[in-house]
Design an enzyme around this catalytic site. Structure first.
Site, PDB file in Angstrom:
ATOM      1  N   ASP A  21     -13.770   2.552  10.419  1.00  0.00           N
ATOM      2  CA  ASP A  21     -13.859   2.974   9.519  1.00  0.00           C
ATOM      3  C   ASP A  21     -14.543   0.916   8.414  1.00  0.00           C
ATOM      4  OD1 ASP A  21     -14.410   4.347   6.783  1.00  0.00           O
ATOM      5  OD2 ASP A  21     -12.505   3.806   6.062  1.00  0.00           O
TER       6      ASP A  21
ATOM      7  N   LYS B  92       0.894  -1.101  -0.200  1.00  0.00           N
ATOM      8  CA  LYS B  92      -0.121   0.024   0.108  1.00  0.00           C
ATOM      9  C   LYS B  92       0.836   1.326   0.374  1.00  0.00           C
ATOM     10  CE  LYS B  92      -3.699   2.336   2.921  1.00  0.00           C
ATOM     11  NZ  LYS B  92      -4.361   2.303   3.570  1.00  0.00           N
TER      12      LYS B  92
END
Length: 286
Positions: free
Chosen positions: A100, A5
């Site tokens: 989240d 990432k």
């Protein structure tokens, strides 16, 4: 095989980078994606994770071309995700609020075992300080009332978001969907009413075609509606959610959250006459 990432924006990206390294970097749990390493050289901010062969839960729930998730798999994914969150909330040295939880941030390995990912918004709380202020991000329809109101949040805000995601796992559809120009439907309203009426089979998505264990389905629907209660104290701990999904704790029929009552009364085509009368009187008293 690994997944890398790359965070591009050094402003917000740096904050997310630190949050992920501080939280997931020191943890190991079967239902949390593993962070193998990172790079912080110059302007580069890279995170190296274990590779998840089956991608996100979102890609399977909402894509018509993906492999169908049978009920047993959906229930297993809901349970595994709950176990991961319970570990973060109740078993770590510091309480970790993910902030989240959604199908996009639950990844599936080769065996379709769920792993919670993306800790860029996560908050660490000392055990003697149970609340944190954080900016509001994401769709308002998925966030708890205290978060929308700008109040400090707790692990119970995660519980609320998990409840919203559980409804999406059950139905195989987004909670908020556009049905025609300028008009949207909000699935949690429909689900809360049907759970109250005891009619849950209609809540499964078309891809399941009613093929679901009725007892498990009823249990999951009740748990989801307990998780999205307005008051934090009325929502269960994630550890209790795990035990309810495992079937070792009973789950009573939850009340319809008052924040939904306004919508429900205006959407009375969902409601039988007896429930309609009850809901209307509740809303009048409020």
């Amino acid at each position: 095989m690994v997944a890398v990432k790359m965070l591009k924006d050094l402003g917000q990206g740096e904050k997310q980078f630190r949050a992920e390294v501080q939280t997931i970097g020191m943890l190991q749990h079967i239902n949390l994606v593993r962070l193998f390493g990172f790079c912080a050289e110059g302007s580069k901010r890279l995170l190296v994770y274990e590779y998840m062969e089956n991608g996100s839960l979102s890609s399977h729930l909402f894509s018509k071309s993906s492999v169908k998730l049978i009920w047993e798999l959906r229930y297993s994914i809901a349970l595994g995700t709950a176990r991961g969150l319970a570990y973060l909330h109740e078993e770590c040295k510091d309480c970790i609020i993910h902030c989240d939880i959604k199908p996009d941030n639950v990844l599936l390995d080769a065996d379709l075992c769920p792993k919670v990912a993306d800790f860029g918004m996560a908050k660490l709380l000392c055990r003697d300080f149970s609340r944190a202020l954080t900016t509001m991000r994401g769709a308002i329809g998925y966030l708890a009332l205290e978060w929308i109101s700008g109040l400090p949040i707790t692990h119970k805000s995660d519980v609320y978001i998990y409840g919203m995601m559980l409804l999406e796992i059950i139905s195989g559809r987004r909670n908020v969907e556009k049905i025609k120009e300028g008009k949207f439907t909000y699935f949690p309203i429909f689900a809360a009413v049907k759970v109250n009426e005891g009619d849950v089979m209609c809540l499964t998505g078309y891809r399941l075609e009613g093929d679901a264990d009725v007892e498990q389905l009823s249990r999951a629907c009740r748990i989801a509606c307990w998780c999205i209660q307005d008051a934090e104290d009325h929502r269960p701990m994630m550890g209790h959610v795990v035990r309810m999904l495992e079937g070792v704790m009973d789950v009573e029929v939850p009340p319809i959250p008052r924040s939904l009552l306004n919508f429900v009364v205006s959407e009375l085509q969902f409601v039988t006459p007896s429930v309609r009368k009850n809901l209307s009187s509740k809303w009048t008293k409020k």
